[in-house]
Design a protein around this motif. Structure first.
Motif, PDB file in Angstrom:
ATOM      1  N   ILE A   1       0.867  -1.179   0.000  1.00  0.00           N
ATOM      2  CA  ILE A   1       0.000   0.000   0.000  1.00  0.00           C
ATOM      3  C   ILE A   1       0.906   1.233   0.000  1.00  0.00           C
ATOM      4  CG2 ILE A   1      -2.004  -1.074   1.079  1.00  0.00           C
ATOM      5  CD1 ILE A   1      -1.083  -0.023   3.755  1.00  0.00           C
ATOM      6  N   THR A   2       0.517   2.249  -0.756  1.00  0.00           N
ATOM      7  CA  THR A   2       1.418   3.393  -0.928  1.00  0.00           C
ATOM      8  C   THR A   2       0.685   4.641  -1.382  1.00  0.00           C
ATOM      9  OG1 THR A   2       3.381   4.136  -2.133  1.00  0.00           O
ATOM     10  CG2 THR A   2       1.863   2.713  -3.324  1.00  0.00           C
ATOM     11  N   PHE A   3       1.305   5.792  -1.136  1.00  0.00           N
ATOM     12  CA  PHE A   3       0.835   7.055  -1.707  1.00  0.00           C
ATOM     13  C   PHE A   3       1.534   7.333  -3.031  1.00  0.00           C
ATOM     14  CE2 PHE A   3      -0.194   8.269   2.818  1.00  0.00           C
ATOM     15  CZ  PHE A   3      -1.556   8.452   2.616  1.00  0.00           C
ATOM     16  N   ASP A   4       2.614   6.576  -3.307  1.00  0.00           N
ATOM     17  CA  ASP A   4       3.453   6.843  -4.473  1.00  0.00           C
ATOM     18  C   ASP A   4       2.816   6.359  -5.769  1.00  0.00           C
ATOM     19  OD1 ASP A   4       5.839   7.957  -3.192  1.00  0.00           O
ATOM     20  OD2 ASP A   4       5.977   6.000  -2.236  1.00  0.00           O
ATOM     21  N   LYS A   5       3.065   7.126  -6.822  1.00  0.00           N
ATOM     22  CA  LYS A   5       2.592   6.750  -8.161  1.00  0.00           C
ATOM     23  C   LYS A   5       3.778   6.728  -9.125  1.00  0.00           C
ATOM     24  CE  LYS A   5      -2.026   8.746  -7.501  1.00  0.00           C
ATOM     25  NZ  LYS A   5      -3.012   9.738  -8.002  1.00  0.00           N
ATOM     26  N   GLU A   6       4.876   6.151  -8.648  1.00  0.00           N
ATOM     27  CA  GLU A   6       6.084   6.113  -9.466  1.00  0.00           C
ATOM     28  C   GLU A   6       6.158   4.795 -10.234  1.00  0.00           C
ATOM     29  OE1 GLU A   6       9.552   6.905  -7.127  1.00  0.00           O
ATOM     30  OE2 GLU A   6       8.552   8.463  -5.951  1.00  0.00           O
ATOM     31  N   GLU A   7       6.406   4.896 -11.531  1.00  0.00           N
ATOM     32  CA  GLU A   7       6.457   3.700 -12.367  1.00  0.00           C
ATOM     33  C   GLU A   7       7.585   2.766 -11.937  1.00  0.00           C
ATOM     34  OE1 GLU A   7       6.223   2.412 -17.050  1.00  0.00           O
ATOM     35  OE2 GLU A   7       6.498   4.515 -16.511  1.00  0.00           O
ATOM     36  N   GLU A   8       8.697   3.332 -11.470  1.00  0.00           N
ATOM     37  CA  GLU A   8       9.829   2.508 -11.054  1.00  0.00           C
ATOM     38  C   GLU A   8       9.435   1.590  -9.894  1.00  0.00           C
ATOM     39  OE1 GLU A   8      14.440   2.927  -9.407  1.00  0.00           O
ATOM     40  OE2 GLU A   8      13.253   4.718  -9.839  1.00  0.00           O
ATOM     41  N   LEU A   9       8.705   2.135  -8.923  1.00  0.00           N
ATOM     42  CA  LEU A   9       8.266   1.335  -7.789  1.00  0.00           C
ATOM     43  C   LEU A   9       7.284   0.248  -8.240  1.00  0.00           C
ATOM     44  CD1 LEU A   9       7.685   4.087  -5.070  1.00  0.00           C
ATOM     45  CD2 LEU A   9       9.657   2.573  -5.315  1.00  0.00           C
ATOM     46  N   TYR A  10       6.399   0.617  -9.147  1.00  0.00           N
ATOM     47  CA  TYR A  10       5.406  -0.312  -9.676  1.00  0.00           C
ATOM     48  C   TYR A  10       6.096  -1.485 -10.375  1.00  0.00           C
ATOM     49  CZ  TYR A  10       1.125  -1.651 -12.264  1.00  0.00           C
ATOM     50  OH  TYR A  10       0.038  -2.320 -12.778  1.00  0.00           O
ATOM     51  N   ASP A  11       7.091  -1.172 -11.200  1.00  0.00           N
ATOM     52  CA  ASP A  11       7.814  -2.213 -11.930  1.00  0.00           C
ATOM     53  C   ASP A  11       8.629  -3.103 -10.987  1.00  0.00           C
ATOM     54  OD1 ASP A  11       6.791  -1.421 -14.351  1.00  0.00           O
ATOM     55  OD2 ASP A  11       8.498  -0.165 -14.882  1.00  0.00           O
ATOM     56  N   LYS A  12       9.223  -2.497  -9.957  1.00  0.00           N
ATOM     57  CA  LYS A  12       9.966  -3.288  -8.970  1.00  0.00           C
ATOM     58  C   LYS A  12       9.017  -4.238  -8.226  1.00  0.00           C
ATOM     59  CE  LYS A  12      13.945  -0.333  -7.940  1.00  0.00           C
ATOM     60  NZ  LYS A  12      14.633   0.468  -6.900  1.00  0.00           N
ATOM     61  N   ALA A  13       7.832  -3.748  -7.925  1.00  0.00           N
ATOM     62  CA  ALA A  13       6.851  -4.589  -7.234  1.00  0.00           C
ATOM     63  C   ALA A  13       6.550  -5.837  -8.057  1.00  0.00           C
ATOM     64  CB  ALA A  13       5.571  -3.800  -6.977  1.00  0.00           C
ATOM     65  N   LYS A  14       6.379  -5.673  -9.353  1.00  0.00           N
ATOM     66  CA  LYS A  14       6.128  -6.825 -10.218  1.00  0.00           C
ATOM     67  C   LYS A  14       7.338  -7.756 -10.257  1.00  0.00           C
ATOM     68  CE  LYS A  14       4.868  -4.502 -13.898  1.00  0.00           C
ATOM     69  NZ  LYS A  14       4.426  -4.293 -15.291  1.00  0.00           N
ATOM     70  N   ALA A  15       8.522  -7.159 -10.316  1.00  0.00           N
ATOM     71  CA  ALA A  15       9.740  -7.961 -10.384  1.00  0.00           C
ATOM     72  C   ALA A  15       9.941  -8.796  -9.121  1.00  0.00           C
ATOM     73  CB  ALA A  15      10.950  -7.062 -10.609  1.00  0.00           C
ATOM     74  N   PHE A  16       9.450  -8.306  -7.983  1.00  0.00           N
ATOM     75  CA  PHE A  16       9.627  -9.008  -6.713  1.00  0.00           C
ATOM     76  C   PHE A  16       8.420  -9.872  -6.349  1.00  0.00           C
ATOM     77  CE2 PHE A  16      12.481  -5.216  -5.362  1.00  0.00           C
ATOM     78  CZ  PHE A  16      13.540  -5.765  -6.073  1.00  0.00           C
ATOM     79  N   ASN A  17       7.599 -10.202  -7.336  1.00  0.00           N
ATOM     80  CA  ASN A  17       6.453 -11.111  -7.136  1.00  0.00           C
ATOM     81  C   ASN A  17       5.395 -10.570  -6.182  1.00  0.00           C
ATOM     82  OD1 ASN A  17       7.775 -12.883  -8.824  1.00  0.00           O
ATOM     83  ND2 ASN A  17       8.497 -14.224  -7.189  1.00  0.00           N
ATOM     84  N   VAL A  18       5.270  -9.238  -6.106  1.00  0.00           N
ATOM     85  CA  VAL A  18       4.212  -8.654  -5.279  1.00  0.00           C
ATOM     86  C   VAL A  18       2.864  -9.014  -5.898  1.00  0.00           C
ATOM     87  CG1 VAL A  18       3.152  -6.482  -4.566  1.00  0.00           C
ATOM     88  CG2 VAL A  18       5.621  -6.800  -4.345  1.00  0.00           C
ATOM     89  N   PHE A  19       1.927  -9.471  -5.076  1.00  0.00           N
ATOM     90  CA  PHE A  19       0.628  -9.915  -5.575  1.00  0.00           C
ATOM     91  C   PHE A  19      -0.428  -8.811  -5.564  1.00  0.00           C
ATOM     92  CE2 PHE A  19       1.976 -14.167  -5.988  1.00  0.00           C
ATOM     93  CZ  PHE A  19       0.957 -14.891  -6.587  1.00  0.00           C
ATOM     94  N   GLY A  20      -0.260  -7.820  -4.692  1.00  0.00           N
ATOM     95  CA  GLY A  20      -1.241  -6.745  -4.610  1.00  0.00           C
ATOM     96  C   GLY A  20      -0.562  -5.395  -4.503  1.00  0.00           C
ATOM     97  N   TYR A  21      -1.173  -4.375  -5.104  1.00  0.00           N
ATOM     98  CA  TYR A  21      -0.571  -3.034  -5.106  1.00  0.00           C
ATOM     99  C   TYR A  21      -1.708  -2.035  -5.148  1.00  0.00           C
ATOM    100  CZ  TYR A  21       3.034   0.450  -6.373  1.00  0.00           C
ATOM    101  OH  TYR A  21       3.903   1.510  -6.390  1.00  0.00           O
ATOM    102  N   ILE A  22      -1.936  -1.336  -4.031  1.00  0.00           N
ATOM    103  CA  ILE A  22      -3.049  -0.384  -3.980  1.00  0.00           C
ATOM    104  C   ILE A  22      -2.598   0.940  -3.369  1.00  0.00           C
ATOM    105  CG2 ILE A  22      -4.835  -2.157  -3.884  1.00  0.00           C
ATOM    106  CD1 ILE A  22      -5.005  -1.833  -0.918  1.00  0.00           C
ATOM    107  N   LEU A  23      -3.307   1.992  -3.736  1.00  0.00           N
ATOM    108  CA  LEU A  23      -3.014   3.319  -3.211  1.00  0.00           C
ATOM    109  C   LEU A  23      -3.685   3.503  -1.857  1.00  0.00           C
ATOM    110  CD1 LEU A  23      -3.492   5.426  -6.463  1.00  0.00           C
ATOM    111  CD2 LEU A  23      -1.334   4.765  -5.380  1.00  0.00           C
ATOM    112  N   LYS A  24      -2.995   4.211  -0.958  1.00  0.00           N
ATOM    113  CA  LYS A  24      -3.523   4.370   0.396  1.00  0.00           C
ATOM    114  C   LYS A  24      -4.861   5.083   0.425  1.00  0.00           C
ATOM    115  CE  LYS A  24       0.477   3.997   3.437  1.00  0.00           C
ATOM    116  NZ  LYS A  24       1.245   4.607   4.533  1.00  0.00           N
ATOM    117  N   GLU A  25      -5.043   6.046  -0.481  1.00  0.00           N
ATOM    118  CA  GLU A  25      -6.302   6.785  -0.454  1.00  0.00           C
ATOM    119  C   GLU A  25      -7.503   5.916  -0.824  1.00  0.00           C
ATOM    120  OE1 GLU A  25      -4.121   8.671  -4.095  1.00  0.00           O
ATOM    121  OE2 GLU A  25      -3.551   7.568  -2.280  1.00  0.00           O
ATOM    122  N   PHE A  26      -7.235   4.743  -1.417  1.00  0.00           N
ATOM    123  CA  PHE A  26      -8.323   3.835  -1.772  1.00  0.00           C
ATOM    124  C   PHE A  26      -8.234   2.525  -0.981  1.00  0.00           C
ATOM    125  CE2 PHE A  26      -7.378   6.365  -5.607  1.00  0.00           C
ATOM    126  CZ  PHE A  26      -8.586   7.014  -5.763  1.00  0.00           C
TER     127      PHE A  26
END
Length: 210
Positions: A81-106
């Motif tokens: 869960i994050t406030f960040d909307k950075e593509e680099e973080l998003y891509d790293k999350a996929k690379a590290f087998n993260v299963f869920g990725y949501i914004l804190k405001e939602f």
């Protein structure tokens, strides 16, 4: 709702709010932490099925925990869960087998849907962040593809063209062993069985989305 869950966030209000909310809904919260090191220690000790982690925490970030879980072959599925909307973080999350990725405001609106997906071995990436980063799935693209890195997607595309590991190795100028390692990771991320034809069939069925 018996899925075991650990939650970690360095913002006490967010941590307590999310913990209280999920507890009130009947979820099995078995531990919580306010920093990354404590969170990772809980994962090692309690072996939760799911860990809901803030990306930015002291001592160890959510991404670093996800990377460590991947390196050590831990079965815990990570939701970030994050406030960040950075593509680099998003891509790293996929690379590290993260299963869920949501914004804190939602988070409150989406967390139950996210947990349900992840508990059933299906990825859940917030539509808001996917749309913001132009990773929209509105064209019917399988959400499992969001778990794959760019290199893995390229290999799946080549598999969909009926190319062998040897063909792929020659085209990408890598070893057959590296291709086979990628194939193994792809099969695991997509939740396929280990039959030799499973990935080829899946790639062929989804060729138009690659």
């Amino acid at each position: 709702m018996n899925t075991s869950i650990v939650i970690a966030d360095d913002h006490p209000l967010m941590l307590r709010g999310l913990t209280d909310f999920l507890t009130s809904k009947g979820y099995n919260i078995i531990g919580s932490a306010e920093d990354g090191k404590s969170a990772y220690n809980l994962i090692i000790k309690l072996k939760p099925e799911i860990a809901i982690l803030d990306i930015r925490m002291p001592h160890k970030t959510g991404l670093e925990i996800a990377e460590d879980c991947q390196k050590n072959n831990l079965s815990t599925k990570v939701i970030l869960i994050t406030f960040d909307k950075e593509e680099e973080l998003y891509d790293k999350a996929k690379a590290f087998n993260v299963f869920g990725y949501i914004l804190k405001e939602f988070a409150i609106e989406e967390i139950e849907t996210c947990i349900a997906h992840v508990a059933n071995n299906k990825p859940y990436f917030s539509e808001e962040i996917a749309s913001y980063l132009n990773h929209s799935n509105y064209d019917g693209k399988p959400t499992e593809l969001d778990l794959l890195t760019k290199s893995e997607l390229r290999i799946v595309k080549l598999i969909s063209e009926n190319k062998t590991s040897q063909d792929i190795a020659e085209e990408l100028i890598i070893s057959v062993r590296t291709v086979d390692k990628h194939r193994s990771n792809i099969v695991r991320k997509l939740g396929l069985d280990n039959k030799p034809t499973s990935l080829s069939i899946w790639a062929g069925l989804n060729k138009n989305h690659l």
